[in-house]
Design a protein around this motif. Sequence first.
Motif, mmCIF file in Angstrom:
data_model
loop_
_atom_site.group_PDB
_atom_site.id
_atom_site.type_symbol
_atom_site.label_atom_id
_atom_site.label_comp_id
_atom_site.label_asym_id
_atom_site.label_seq_id
_atom_site.Cartn_x
_atom_site.Cartn_y
_atom_site.Cartn_z
ATOM 1 N N LEU A 99 0.864 -1.169 0.000
ATOM 2 C CA LEU A 99 0.000 0.000 0.000
ATOM 3 C C LEU A 99 0.905 1.225 0.000
ATOM 4 C CD1 LEU A 99 -3.020 0.865 0.214
ATOM 5 C CD2 LEU A 99 -2.634 1.059 2.676
ATOM 6 N N ALA A 100 0.912 1.964 -1.106
ATOM 7 C CA ALA A 100 1.870 3.058 -1.256
ATOM 8 C C ALA A 100 1.431 3.953 -2.394
ATOM 9 C CB ALA A 100 3.272 2.508 -1.515
ATOM 10 N N ASP A 101 2.058 5.122 -2.495
ATOM 11 C CA ASP A 101 1.710 6.022 -3.595
ATOM 12 C C ASP A 101 2.884 6.188 -4.554
ATOM 13 O OD1 ASP A 101 3.360 8.387 -2.991
ATOM 14 O OD2 ASP A 101 2.035 8.674 -1.274
ATOM 15 N N MET A 102 2.588 6.782 -5.719
ATOM 16 C CA MET A 102 3.549 6.816 -6.816
ATOM 17 C C MET A 102 4.656 7.841 -6.620
ATOM 18 S SD MET A 102 1.406 6.147 -10.334
ATOM 19 C CE MET A 102 0.192 7.452 -10.117
ATOM 20 N N HIS A 123 -2.644 10.582 -13.206
ATOM 21 C CA HIS A 123 -3.224 10.997 -11.921
ATOM 22 C C HIS A 123 -2.255 11.895 -11.145
ATOM 23 C CE1 HIS A 123 -7.012 8.767 -11.765
ATOM 24 N NE2 HIS A 123 -6.375 7.759 -12.348
ATOM 25 N N LEU A 124 -0.994 11.911 -11.537
ATOM 26 C CA LEU A 124 -0.017 12.823 -10.931
ATOM 27 C C LEU A 124 -0.204 14.187 -11.584
ATOM 28 C CD1 LEU A 124 3.026 10.380 -10.966
ATOM 29 C CD2 LEU A 124 1.487 10.893 -9.053
ATOM 30 N N ALA A 130 5.158 14.080 -11.217
ATOM 31 C CA ALA A 130 5.492 13.163 -12.303
ATOM 32 C C ALA A 130 6.980 12.847 -12.329
ATOM 33 C CB ALA A 130 5.048 13.769 -13.635
ATOM 34 N N LEU A 131 7.809 13.873 -12.168
ATOM 35 C CA LEU A 131 9.256 13.648 -12.173
ATOM 36 C C LEU A 131 9.697 12.833 -10.960
ATOM 37 C CD1 LEU A 131 10.500 17.113 -13.429
ATOM 38 C CD2 LEU A 131 10.847 14.912 -14.576
ATOM 39 N N ALA A 132 9.063 13.064 -9.812
ATOM 40 C CA ALA A 132 9.398 12.262 -8.623
ATOM 41 C C ALA A 132 9.156 10.783 -8.896
ATOM 42 C CB ALA A 132 8.574 12.733 -7.429
ATOM 43 N N HIS A 133 8.035 10.472 -9.546
ATOM 44 C CA HIS A 133 7.734 9.076 -9.859
ATOM 45 C C HIS A 133 8.734 8.505 -10.862
ATOM 46 C CE1 HIS A 133 5.501 5.437 -10.545
ATOM 47 N NE2 HIS A 133 5.373 5.710 -11.838
ATOM 48 N N TYR A 212 -13.220 12.422 -12.185
ATOM 49 C CA TYR A 212 -11.910 12.842 -11.708
ATOM 50 C C TYR A 212 -11.177 13.529 -12.854
ATOM 51 C CZ TYR A 212 -10.949 8.327 -13.901
ATOM 52 O OH TYR A 212 -10.906 7.274 -14.782
ATOM 53 N N ASP A 213 -10.092 14.193 -12.528
ATOM 54 C CA ASP A 213 -9.261 14.856 -13.526
ATOM 55 C C ASP A 213 -7.975 14.074 -13.750
ATOM 56 O OD1 ASP A 213 -11.034 16.949 -13.835
ATOM 57 O OD2 ASP A 213 -10.027 18.241 -12.390
ATOM 58 N N LEU A 214 -7.481 14.117 -14.978
ATOM 59 C CA LEU A 214 -6.164 13.591 -15.323
ATOM 60 C C LEU A 214 -5.330 14.730 -15.900
ATOM 61 C CD1 LEU A 214 -7.121 10.250 -17.141
ATOM 62 C CD2 LEU A 214 -6.316 10.514 -14.777
ATOM 63 N N ARG A 215 -4.052 14.735 -15.601
ATOM 64 C CA ARG A 215 -3.162 15.724 -16.191
ATOM 65 C C ARG A 215 -2.946 15.377 -17.660
ATOM 66 N NH1 ARG A 215 -0.038 19.907 -14.883
ATOM 67 N NH2 ARG A 215 2.094 20.176 -15.659
ATOM 68 N N SER A 216 -2.956 16.384 -18.503
ATOM 69 C CA SER A 216 -2.810 16.155 -19.941
ATOM 70 C C SER A 216 -1.381 16.434 -20.392
ATOM 71 C CB SER A 216 -3.783 17.037 -20.723
ATOM 72 O OG SER A 216 -3.502 18.405 -20.506
#
Length: 260
Positions: A99-102, A123-124, A130-133, A212-216
């Motif tokens: 159980l963790a996040d991106m 979703h980021l 995004a760069l962290a992931h 929900y929203d997604l980054r484009s």
Amino acid sequence: MSWRLRVTSRAPALYRDPGLYDLIHHDGTDDEVWLLDRLSKIHGCGVKTALEPGCGTGRYLAGLLRRGWAVEGYDVSRVMTAYARKRLSAWGSRAEVSLADMTSYRPARRFGLIFNLLSTFRHLMSDRQALAHLRLMSGALEPGGIFVLGMDLALYGGEEPEEEVWKCRRGRNRATHVVMSLPASALERRERIINFVTTPAGRHERVLESSYDLRSYDAAQAAGLIARSPLRLVQAYGYDGKPASLDGPERALWLVLKNR
């Protein structure tokens, strides 16, 4: 099999019903697993260990396990990780779910294949996230390993609202899924996704709505983000498995990335 519980957050309504989510995403899973395995043979390092961020119900991981892989997945949802661990429990130590996040999960080992499909990456909602992931996943790749990133690219000013409808059936379970998408603007970079899922409920029907929203990203924004990461683009593919170009007419892509 070991389970590490890290974080949680509230998810859209559809994502809180893992059985229903799995039903409406079941079709095509085997073909996508086959393509992941094929791309690893073409571009990878030969190490059959796989990691899936945002693994949901574990359907891709189960498919890879059947093909001889050892797998790990993680997701931000407790109900999804519970569903995935039950599905994968028969494979024992070859499967692990956390159980963790991106943006914060740092795997304890490296993988020959990492994959993030279904626009989960979008979703980021900022370049920083995004760069962290991408940096975390870069650090989790075996030498020569690949990161397959699924991404639907935007065409700002050239898109209209879209609606897709399909019916899903598995055994006695069935559902009708309607997905609406409202295009993003180049300024706000937020694509709104609206889901309606209808299932039988006795003499009536149950309707579950999620939005929900997604980054484009358009092609230039995707290329720019990758250029700022430790990864490089090796090859783009269409969802049909045929080679494509990041700046070509195909906008639904799988991007095969490797460390620089």
